[in-house]
Design a protein around this motif. Structure first.
Motif, PDB file in Angstrom:
ATOM      1  N   LEU A  25     -30.634  14.693  19.642  1.00 54.55           N
ATOM      2  CA  LEU A  25     -29.355  15.414  19.801  1.00 54.55           C
ATOM      3  C   LEU A  25     -29.011  15.776  21.085  1.00 54.55           C
ATOM      4  CD1 LEU A  25     -28.483  18.333  17.588  1.00 54.55           C
ATOM      5  CD2 LEU A  25     -28.364  18.673  19.862  1.00 54.55           C
ATOM      6  N   VAL A  26     -27.633  15.292  21.200  1.00 53.09           N
ATOM      7  CA  VAL A  26     -26.930  15.450  22.665  1.00 53.09           C
ATOM      8  C   VAL A  26     -25.912  16.518  22.359  1.00 53.09           C
ATOM      9  CG1 VAL A  26     -25.753  14.495  24.438  1.00 53.09           C
ATOM     10  CG2 VAL A  26     -27.306  12.957  23.106  1.00 53.09           C
ATOM     11  N   ASP A  27     -26.194  17.426  23.088  1.00 53.39           N
ATOM     12  CA  ASP A  27     -25.298  18.728  23.246  1.00 53.39           C
ATOM     13  C   ASP A  27     -24.275  18.543  24.320  1.00 53.39           C
ATOM     14  OD1 ASP A  27     -23.780  21.036  23.236  1.00 53.39           O
ATOM     15  OD2 ASP A  27     -25.727  22.301  24.060  1.00 53.39           O
ATOM     16  N   PHE A  28     -22.887  18.015  23.909  1.00 55.18           N
ATOM     17  CA  PHE A  28     -22.067  17.925  25.216  1.00 55.18           C
ATOM     18  C   PHE A  28     -21.490  19.408  25.270  1.00 55.18           C
ATOM     19  CE2 PHE A  28     -22.434  13.748  23.662  1.00 55.18           C
ATOM     20  CZ  PHE A  28     -22.175  12.969  24.762  1.00 55.18           C
ATOM     21  N   THR A  29     -21.615  19.817  26.682  1.00 58.35           N
ATOM     22  CA  THR A  29     -21.544  21.135  26.935  1.00 58.35           C
ATOM     23  C   THR A  29     -20.621  21.364  28.263  1.00 58.35           C
ATOM     24  OG1 THR A  29     -22.528  23.384  26.990  1.00 58.35           O
ATOM     25  CG2 THR A  29     -23.677  21.517  27.954  1.00 58.35           C
ATOM     26  N   ALA A  30     -20.254  22.596  28.754  1.00 58.69           N
ATOM     27  CA  ALA A  30     -19.498  22.850  29.812  1.00 58.69           C
ATOM     28  C   ALA A  30     -20.016  24.484  29.922  1.00 58.69           C
ATOM     29  CB  ALA A  30     -18.023  22.900  29.483  1.00 58.69           C
ATOM     30  N   THR A  31     -20.199  24.781  31.297  1.00 55.59           N
ATOM     31  CA  THR A  31     -20.376  26.125  31.781  1.00 55.59           C
ATOM     32  C   THR A  31     -19.542  27.082  31.601  1.00 55.59           C
ATOM     33  OG1 THR A  31     -19.761  25.791  34.121  1.00 55.59           O
ATOM     34  CG2 THR A  31     -22.052  25.378  33.743  1.00 55.59           C
ATOM     35  N   TRP A  32     -18.048  26.777  31.256  1.00 52.08           N
ATOM     36  CA  TRP A  32     -17.172  27.742  31.098  1.00 52.08           C
ATOM     37  C   TRP A  32     -16.886  27.751  29.720  1.00 52.08           C
ATOM     38  CZ3 TRP A  32     -14.020  25.091  28.313  1.00 52.08           C
ATOM     39  CH2 TRP A  32     -13.951  23.638  28.185  1.00 52.08           C
ATOM     40  N   CYS A  33     -17.760  27.309  28.729  1.00 50.10           N
ATOM     41  CA  CYS A  33     -17.548  27.222  27.250  1.00 50.10           C
ATOM     42  C   CYS A  33     -18.484  28.369  26.572  1.00 50.10           C
ATOM     43  CB  CYS A  33     -17.860  25.835  26.684  1.00 50.10           C
ATOM     44  SG  CYS A  33     -17.839  25.614  24.879  1.00 50.10           S
ATOM     45  N   GLY A  52     -41.495  16.386  19.601  1.00 51.18           N
ATOM     46  CA  GLY A  52     -42.222  15.067  19.034  1.00 51.18           C
ATOM     47  C   GLY A  52     -41.378  14.726  17.868  1.00 51.18           C
ATOM     48  N   ARG A  53     -40.739  15.262  17.109  1.00 45.03           N
ATOM     49  CA  ARG A  53     -39.970  14.761  15.992  1.00 45.03           C
ATOM     50  C   ARG A  53     -38.436  14.315  16.304  1.00 45.03           C
ATOM     51  NH1 ARG A  53     -41.060  18.985  11.769  1.00 45.03           N
ATOM     52  NH2 ARG A  53     -39.654  17.624  10.463  1.00 45.03           N
ATOM     53  N   MET A  54     -37.770  15.123  17.144  1.00 44.22           N
ATOM     54  CA  MET A  54     -36.450  15.044  17.431  1.00 44.22           C
ATOM     55  C   MET A  54     -36.192  15.616  19.012  1.00 44.22           C
ATOM     56  SD  MET A  54     -32.847  16.124  15.995  1.00 44.22           S
ATOM     57  CE  MET A  54     -32.548  14.666  14.979  1.00 44.22           C
ATOM     58  N   LYS A  55     -35.561  14.609  19.817  1.00 47.46           N
ATOM     59  CA  LYS A  55     -35.641  15.123  21.300  1.00 47.46           C
ATOM     60  C   LYS A  55     -34.194  15.763  21.337  1.00 47.46           C
ATOM     61  CE  LYS A  55     -36.189  11.790  24.313  1.00 47.46           C
ATOM     62  NZ  LYS A  55     -35.921  10.581  25.282  1.00 47.46           N
ATOM     63  N   MET A  56     -34.194  16.841  21.988  1.00 53.33           N
ATOM     64  CA  MET A  56     -33.075  17.814  22.140  1.00 53.33           C
ATOM     65  C   MET A  56     -32.636  17.652  23.489  1.00 53.33           C
ATOM     66  SD  MET A  56     -32.357  19.323  19.377  1.00 53.33           S
ATOM     67  CE  MET A  56     -33.496  19.682  17.842  1.00 53.33           C
ATOM     68  N   THR A  57     -31.267  17.389  23.787  1.00 52.83           N
ATOM     69  CA  THR A  57     -30.959  17.149  25.149  1.00 52.83           C
ATOM     70  C   THR A  57     -29.312  17.815  25.485  1.00 52.83           C
ATOM     71  OG1 THR A  57     -29.452  14.937  24.813  1.00 52.83           O
ATOM     72  CG2 THR A  57     -31.819  14.860  25.108  1.00 52.83           C
ATOM     73  N   ARG A  58     -29.033  17.860  26.621  1.00 53.15           N
ATOM     74  CA  ARG A  58     -27.706  18.582  26.989  1.00 53.15           C
ATOM     75  C   ARG A  58     -27.155  17.810  27.977  1.00 53.15           C
ATOM     76  NH1 ARG A  58     -29.864  23.183  28.021  1.00 53.15           N
ATOM     77  NH2 ARG A  58     -29.393  23.785  25.683  1.00 53.15           N
ATOM     78  N   LEU A  59     -25.700  17.349  28.020  1.00 57.51           N
ATOM     79  CA  LEU A  59     -24.950  17.073  28.981  1.00 57.51           C
ATOM     80  C   LEU A  59     -23.663  17.615  29.438  1.00 57.51           C
ATOM     81  CD1 LEU A  59     -24.595  13.450  29.884  1.00 57.51           C
ATOM     82  CD2 LEU A  59     -22.534  14.488  29.433  1.00 57.51           C
ATOM     83  N   ASP A  60     -23.624  18.137  30.427  1.00 63.77           N
ATOM     84  CA  ASP A  60     -22.822  19.025  31.090  1.00 63.77           C
ATOM     85  C   ASP A  60     -21.471  17.868  31.325  1.00 63.77           C
ATOM     86  OD1 ASP A  60     -20.655  19.968  33.092  1.00 63.77           O
ATOM     87  OD2 ASP A  60     -22.164  21.699  33.345  1.00 63.77           O
ATOM     88  N   VAL A  61     -20.315  18.122  30.490  1.00 63.69           N
ATOM     89  CA  VAL A  61     -19.213  17.222  30.558  1.00 63.69           C
ATOM     90  C   VAL A  61     -18.451  17.387  32.126  1.00 63.69           C
ATOM     91  CG1 VAL A  61     -18.999  17.103  27.877  1.00 63.69           C
ATOM     92  CG2 VAL A  61     -17.743  18.567  29.544  1.00 63.69           C
ATOM     93  N   ASP A  62     -18.579  18.095  32.642  1.00 64.69           N
ATOM     94  CA  ASP A  62     -17.780  18.461  33.916  1.00 64.69           C
ATOM     95  C   ASP A  62     -18.589  17.624  34.934  1.00 64.69           C
ATOM     96  OD1 ASP A  62     -15.491  19.838  32.908  1.00 64.69           O
ATOM     97  OD2 ASP A  62     -16.640  21.818  33.172  1.00 64.69           O
ATOM     98  N   ALA A  63     -19.908  17.834  35.027  1.00 68.31           N
ATOM     99  CA  ALA A  63     -20.759  17.276  35.978  1.00 68.31           C
ATOM    100  C   ALA A  63     -20.835  15.914  35.557  1.00 68.31           C
ATOM    101  CB  ALA A  63     -22.077  17.936  35.911  1.00 68.31           C
TER     102      ALA A  63
END
Length: 108
Positions: A25-33, A52-63
């Protein structure tokens, strides 16, 4: 952010997401949101629960705008679920935990 959620960069995206053996799971996020801040603890909790069953990730769209642009991310938060390097589900907005967990379980 500390915890089980992996902080992504444009450079790490291919390895952490597209080459992953488990669903991601990729969470496309921003600090101002504000809605992004609302779902962040939910994703953290799910990361612990589904370790171990699903990887959780986060990507800051501004950075890291390159990956966000590549996937056409226009609203935050946008969640993409990948399996075997391909997007299998797109969710937009701050979903309640029950709905987000239902979406995660559907991909396991």
């Amino acid at each position: 952010m500390a915890g089980e959620v992996i902080e992504l960069s444009d450079a790490a995206f291919h390895h952490e997401v597209l080459e992953s053996r488990e669903p991601v799971l990729v969470d496309f996020t921003a600090t101002w949101c504000p809605p992004c801040r609302f779902i962040a603890p939910i994703i953290e909790a799910l990361a612990v629960e589904y370790r171990g069953r699903m990887k959780m990730t986060r990507l800051d769209v501004d950075a890291h705008p390159e990956t966000a642009s590549q996937y056409g991310i226009r609203a935050m938060p946008t969640l993409l679920i990948f399996k075997e390097g391909k997007v299998v589900r797109q969710l937009v907005g701050a979903l309640p935990r029950a709905k987000l967990e239902q979406e995660v379980l559907a991909q396991l």
